[in-house]
Design a protein around this motif. Structure first.
Motif, PDB file in Angstrom:
ATOM      1  N   PHE A 128       4.731   9.806   6.853  1.00 54.77           N
ATOM      2  CA  PHE A 128       5.215   8.429   6.552  1.00 54.77           C
ATOM      3  C   PHE A 128       6.496   8.437   5.765  1.00 54.77           C
ATOM      4  CE2 PHE A 128       5.150   4.663   3.637  1.00 54.77           C
ATOM      5  CZ  PHE A 128       4.638   3.642   4.689  1.00 54.77           C
ATOM      6  N   GLY A 129       6.736   9.417   4.842  1.00 59.74           N
ATOM      7  CA  GLY A 129       7.870   9.524   4.251  1.00 59.74           C
ATOM      8  C   GLY A 129       9.134   9.628   5.202  1.00 59.74           C
TER       9      GLY A 129
ATOM     10  N   VAL B 243       1.846   8.921  -7.429  1.00 59.87           N
ATOM     11  CA  VAL B 243       0.565   8.868  -8.087  1.00 59.87           C
ATOM     12  C   VAL B 243      -0.492   9.656  -7.450  1.00 59.87           C
ATOM     13  CG1 VAL B 243      -1.095   7.169  -8.788  1.00 59.87           C
ATOM     14  CG2 VAL B 243       1.177   6.326  -8.343  1.00 59.87           C
TER      15      VAL B 243
ATOM     16  N   VAL C 208      -5.826   9.685  -6.887  1.00 59.39           N
ATOM     17  CA  VAL C 208      -6.795   9.779  -5.875  1.00 59.39           C
ATOM     18  C   VAL C 208      -7.018  11.163  -5.280  1.00 59.39           C
ATOM     19  CG1 VAL C 208      -7.817   8.761  -3.814  1.00 59.39           C
ATOM     20  CG2 VAL C 208      -6.654   7.454  -5.902  1.00 59.39           C
ATOM     21  N   THR C 209      -5.601  11.409  -4.726  1.00 55.24           N
ATOM     22  CA  THR C 209      -5.633  12.673  -3.788  1.00 55.24           C
ATOM     23  C   THR C 209      -6.053  14.193  -4.460  1.00 55.24           C
ATOM     24  OG1 THR C 209      -3.191  12.784  -4.588  1.00 55.24           O
ATOM     25  CG2 THR C 209      -3.635  11.990  -2.361  1.00 55.24           C
TER      26      THR C 209
ATOM     27  N   MET D 270      -3.799  14.756   3.510  1.00 55.83           N
ATOM     28  CA  MET D 270      -3.078  13.565   3.047  1.00 55.83           C
ATOM     29  C   MET D 270      -1.881  13.831   2.877  1.00 55.83           C
ATOM     30  SD  MET D 270      -4.987  10.856   2.779  1.00 55.83           S
ATOM     31  CE  MET D 270      -4.952   9.793   1.176  1.00 55.83           C
ATOM     32  N   ASP D 271      -1.300  15.195   2.105  1.00 54.09           N
ATOM     33  CA  ASP D 271      -0.054  15.493   1.800  1.00 54.09           C
ATOM     34  C   ASP D 271       0.816  15.316   3.087  1.00 54.09           C
ATOM     35  OD1 ASP D 271       1.606  16.506  -0.487  1.00 54.09           O
ATOM     36  OD2 ASP D 271       2.241  17.673   1.261  1.00 54.09           O
TER      37      ASP D 271
ATOM     38  N   GLY E 229       1.387  11.758   4.186  1.00 49.18           N
ATOM     39  CA  GLY E 229       2.324  11.190   3.511  1.00 49.18           C
ATOM     40  C   GLY E 229       3.705  11.548   3.571  1.00 49.18           C
ATOM     41  N   SER E 230       3.936  12.942   4.100  1.00 47.26           N
ATOM     42  CA  SER E 230       5.204  13.273   4.306  1.00 47.26           C
ATOM     43  C   SER E 230       5.737  12.814   5.663  1.00 47.26           C
ATOM     44  CB  SER E 230       5.228  14.842   4.562  1.00 47.26           C
ATOM     45  OG  SER E 230       5.010  15.392   2.927  1.00 47.26           O
TER      46      SER E 230
END
Ligand code: NA
Ligand code: NA
Lengths: 430, 176, 306
Positions: free
Chosen positions: B100-101, B78, B81-82, B93-94, B97-98
């Motif tokens: 975290f992934g 989604v 927001v980003t 953020m990316d 996120g990576s």
């Protein structure tokens, strides 16, 4: 709100808005909530569950129908379909916009899954609809909404699951889904006609009028479409192919169309296969996350707990259905709709039958709520499929699909007031 | 720097192999079931492996190309927001996120690999007529998740050195 | 509760195995004063398939599960002994076999990290067909759904076409004519309303299947010995009651099938003889594949006298 629920919602909103991939988000919520609130081997539970999901028979049709759509994308089938229909729909309010609803209704008769219906039909129709200048939101919204008919019009995998769990006739359930499926299709078409009549700018310029000879000539271009429909539906309804195998017949039919139109090359075949892998990977990651999260919720006892609280309210039958509708809609926002049913049925079914509702009727009610779950954010599979097809952001798609979701809510009200729309056909046959 | 690029390119290659395996699985799945329709309808014979193998092939289609799908930007997120953030914050953020992934898929990969190892040690077989040693399909499925974790690793590394994290190539999805 | 166990069951919430499990959970909760609580998850809600349940409990993915022994032969081949065609003719035979086999099963399952709490059989097996079956000829070319090695072998040897088919495909296949026949217990036949597609039921009694309710050993060893004793005693007390429920099932379900217009008949002698002949070598084959079964089967034949 209980602590686990708070954690689930908090993580969901936080991770999704941080741009974490949907499948990763769902899996991680399942992992964290189990690690925090249950003392168990979460890694073992996850591994077993992923293996089980990856090899589940219910999903086998998915890659096959997607491959069928990918193959057809490289043929002239979509041009054939549109040029064959367009002279005949000139005076129909909404014109070719109806092609999604009609295509999905027809395709639903072979596909037991709604994501597969959306992906296959969308692959054939969307590009052409947008190229012809039809309104994006209506084109995508009607695909999202009508794609859900895959569950309501038989064959239907959720109906089979419900039938086994609720001890009702799957055949009667299948019968019971037909009329509601057709009514919903008509309501969608009515909405499309109405919207575009009110606001004609949603439609492209009308195409020039053709002579009757040209009109009938145009019909000829529908031949490959007709062949494909008869081939796939026929293989199943004549008893040659099972529901799963019918999807493989869809691939064969698409290959035959491509060969017939001499559009098939090894390169295109390979591209179609890679395209299938891409879509299936995307759906697979999300579906495995959604299913794992559903089971984590089951192990935390959340859905059953809430269902139990509804039971304790002792509601009037109509109120009960209204509350259950909200309950399943909310579950369906996060969980896979079918899993939500499997978990909660032992509590809700006795509740509903005690309130005087027919279990067949309740089955159709639940299927319609599962359908809504397919198009409500953040976790709505039809939305993901269309995002995969078009690259349109999920919230925008959800807005486009909202009217169709509301039509389903209205239809549920009709079902409550006139239960015969569901029960008349199965009763007349038994 | 070059070593890092060699590594990320190597991961890309591995993931492309995974995607080709998944593509072949999709083709085999279709072939298997088309043959099944023909043999059961015309020859009153059913391939005893049809049902069993169809489920394994499904697993490969769903997960062997999943790392390649990440690289080509096919997995869904989604972005509302980003996208509103300034470029620097968006990149951060990316990256987060990576990472975290990578954490989540690393956990999954370890869980899947250890499941496959236990299956090999125990010698678990399927209950279908062929009694297939389950290590074969489970091993390949575990490999798919390892590939996904590696794809996330490559994504993190690329983000750190400001290389483009996605390469859609000819597979830029989207009709727009 | 001090101990909270999730129990995975593949069958629907109203099937008798599920209601048995519910009763077991209630009594355990009562005798342990609420210290041990079991949550019954029916319909495979935890995502654990029947044939993956043994592994799931062994791995600790789920603390408790119920599964049919024959569905887990991929893990422990000896679990398939009761499904040797025509080995067992009734509940007495089955009880005799269990007396001999169960300790061996329990030892094998202990090695796989689980303890058996109780064992309850499914009712007697039947063929359900569209057309009447008097002789073996009537079975030629009939497309029958099979679900494992033994049934596929048997069906093929009887001249039928063995169709492996997954659950979601069965009812549509019966409706479209892809499938002509199925074999199962009366319980399942009624649950799936087979009278809508099939007209004839023949009690062939060709094989038996028992369900095992098991608990992960690590979880079990966490209980104090007093609690273990209480749970064992509860299982011991309830198991005979559960067998009585199973025994009553067959007649009850056959009545329901009749009431819904199915003809229910015993399999003809000709058919039974043919089935026995077609499957006669299967016991020998089972022993060849599983030498450990030889002494068990010898002891069983001695005990029942056939
Ligand atoms: Na359908
Ligand atoms: Na949803």
């Amino acid at each position: 709100m209980s602590l686990p629920l708070l954690l689930v919602f908090g993580m969901l909103v936080g991770l999704l808005s941080a741009g974490v991939w949907v499948g990763i988000t769902l899996t991680s919520i399942g992992l964290v909530s189990l690690e925090v609130f249950r003392n168990m081997r979460v890694d073992r539970f996850l591994a077993g569950d992923l293996w089980s999901t990856a090899t589940s028979a219910e999903l086998v049709t998915l890659p096959l129908f997607i491959l069928m759509g990918e193959l057809l994308f490289h043929t002239r089938l979509s041009e054939n379909l549109f040029s064959g229909l367009s002279p005949w729909t000139r005076r129909l309010p909404g014109r070719l916009l109806h092609v999604n609803v009609l295509g999905c209704t027809l395709f639903a008769a072979v596909s037991g899954s709604s994501a597969a219906t959306t992906a296959t039909v969308g692959r054939i129709t969307l590009k052409e609809l947008l190229a012809r200048g039809y309104d994006r939101n209506l084109a995508m919204g009607s695909l999202a909404g009508a794609g859900t008919l895959g569950f309501l019009i038989p064959p239907s995998i959720p109906m089979i699951v419900y039938g086994v769990l609720a001890n009702v006739s799957i055949l009667e359930l299948f019968m019971a889904g037909i009329v509601p499926g057709l009514i919903l299709a008509l309501l969608y078409m009515g909405y499309l006609g109405l919207r575009t009549t009110i606001d004609p700018s949603l439609l492209p310029e009308a195409e020039p009028r053709l002579s009757w000879g040209q009109k009938f000539g145009a019909l000829l271009s529908l031949a490959p479409v007709l062949f494909l429909i008869l081939f796939v539906i026929g293989s199943m309804y004549l008893g040659f192919a099972s529901v799963t195998e019918a999807a493989a017949m869809g691939v064969l039919g698409a290959l035959l169309v491509a060969l017939g139109q001499r559009t098939l090359t090894w390169r295109k075949l390979f591209d179609a296969l890679l395209g299938t892998v891409r879509t299936c990977s995307m759906i697979g990651l999300i579906i495995s996350g959604a299913l794992f999260l559903s089971k984590a919720m089951a192990r935390l006892g959340l859905p059953v707990e809430i269902a139990g609280q509804i039971e304790a309210l002792g509601l009037h039958p109509y109120m009960l259905i209204a509350v259950l509708l909200v309950f399943y809609l909310m579950l369906g926002c996060i969980l896979d709709g079918l899993s939500a049913i499997v978990m909660t049925l032992p509590v809700t079914l006795p509740l509903v039958t005690a309130a005087g509702f027919d279990p067949i009727w309740f089955g159709v009610f639940l299927i319609v709520t599962v359908e809504m779950a397919q198009i409500t954010p953040p976790v709505g599979f039809n939305l993901f499929v269309i995002q995969g097809l078009t690259g349109t952001p999920i919230l925008k798609l959800a807005r486009a699909a909202l009217p169709f979701c509301l039509i389903m809510v209205a239809f549920v009200m009709l079902m409550v007031l006139v239960p015969e729309v569901v029960t008349a056909l199965p009763k007349s046959l038994s | 720097m070059t070593a890092l690029r060699l590594l990320t390119r190597f991961i890309d290659r591995l993931n492309y192999v995974g995607a080709v395996v998944a593509a072949l699985a999709a083709a085999l799945l279709a072939l298997l079931l088309i043959v099944e329709v023909i043999t059961t309808s015309a020859f009153a014979w059913s391939q005893p492996w049809a049902i069993e193998f169809s489920t394994y092939l499904l697993a490969f289609v769903l997960f062997c190309g999943t790392g390649w799908t990440l690289r080509t930007g096919g997995h869904i997120r989604v972005a509302a927001v980003t996208q509103a953030l300034p470029p620097a914050a968006r990149r951060l953020m990316d990256l987060a996120g990576s990472v975290f992934g990578l954490g989540v898929t690393g956990f999954i990969a370890v869980a899947m690999v250890s499941q496959a190892i236990r299956t090999a040690e125990i010698g678990s077989r399927s209950f279908y007529p062929l009694a297939t040693p389950l290590i074969i399909p489970q091993g390949l499925l575990a490999a798919g998740f390892v590939l996904l974790a590696l794809a996330f690793l490559a994504r993190v590394l690329r983000a750190l050195v400001n290389d483009p994290v996605e390469d859609a190539g000819r597979h830029a999805g989207g009709i727009e | 509760a001090d101990v909270q166990w999730d129990v995975s069951l593949p069958w629907g919430p109203t099937e008798f195995h599920s209601t048995n499990a519910q009763k077991f959970a209630e009594e355990v909760k009562a005798v342990t004063g609420g210290a041990v609580e079991m949550t019954i998850h029916t319909g495979g809600a935890l995502g654990i398939k029947a044939n993956e349940s043994l592994r799931a409990v062994e791995d600790g993915a789920v603390p408790m599960a119920e599964y049919a022994a024959f569905q887990n032969v991929g893990e422990i081949p000896l679990l398939g002994v009761e499904s040797i065609p025509f080995l067992i003719s009734d509940y007495n035979d089955l009880a005799a076999l269990m007396k001999i086999v169960r300790p061996v099963w329990e030892a094998e399952l202990q090695k796989r990290g689980q303890k058996v709490l109780y064992v309850v059989p499914w009712p007697s097996q039947n063929f359900f067909t569209k057309t009447p079956v008097a002789t073996l000829d009537d079975l030629k070319g009939v497309r029958m759904r099979t679900y494992d090695r033994v049934t596929a072998d048997m069906v093929t040897r009887l001249g039928m076409v063995a169709l492996q088919m997954n659950n979601p495909d069965i009812v549509p296949a019966l409706a479209s004519g892809k499938l002509d026949a199925v074999m199962t217990s009366g319980t399942t036949a009624v649950a799936q309303k087979y009278w809508e597609f099939l007209k004839h039921a023949y009690n062939t009694n060709h094989m038996w299947a028992s369900n095992l309710m098991v608990v992960n050993l690590d979880e079990w060893n966490r209980l104090d010995p007093k609690q273990q004793k209480m749970i064992e005693a509860t299982a011991h007390k309830l198991e005979p009651q559960f067998w009585e429920i199973s025994k009553a099932e067959h007649a009850k379900r056959m009545d329901e099938l009749r009431a819904n217009g199915m003809t229910v008949e015993p399999a003809s002698d000709a058919l039974k003889t043919a089935m026995r002949e077609a499957t006669a070598s299967m016991e020998g084959e089972f022993v060849t594949a599983n030498p450990a079964a030889a002494p068990l089967l010898d002891a069983y034949h001695k005990a029942v006298g056939h």
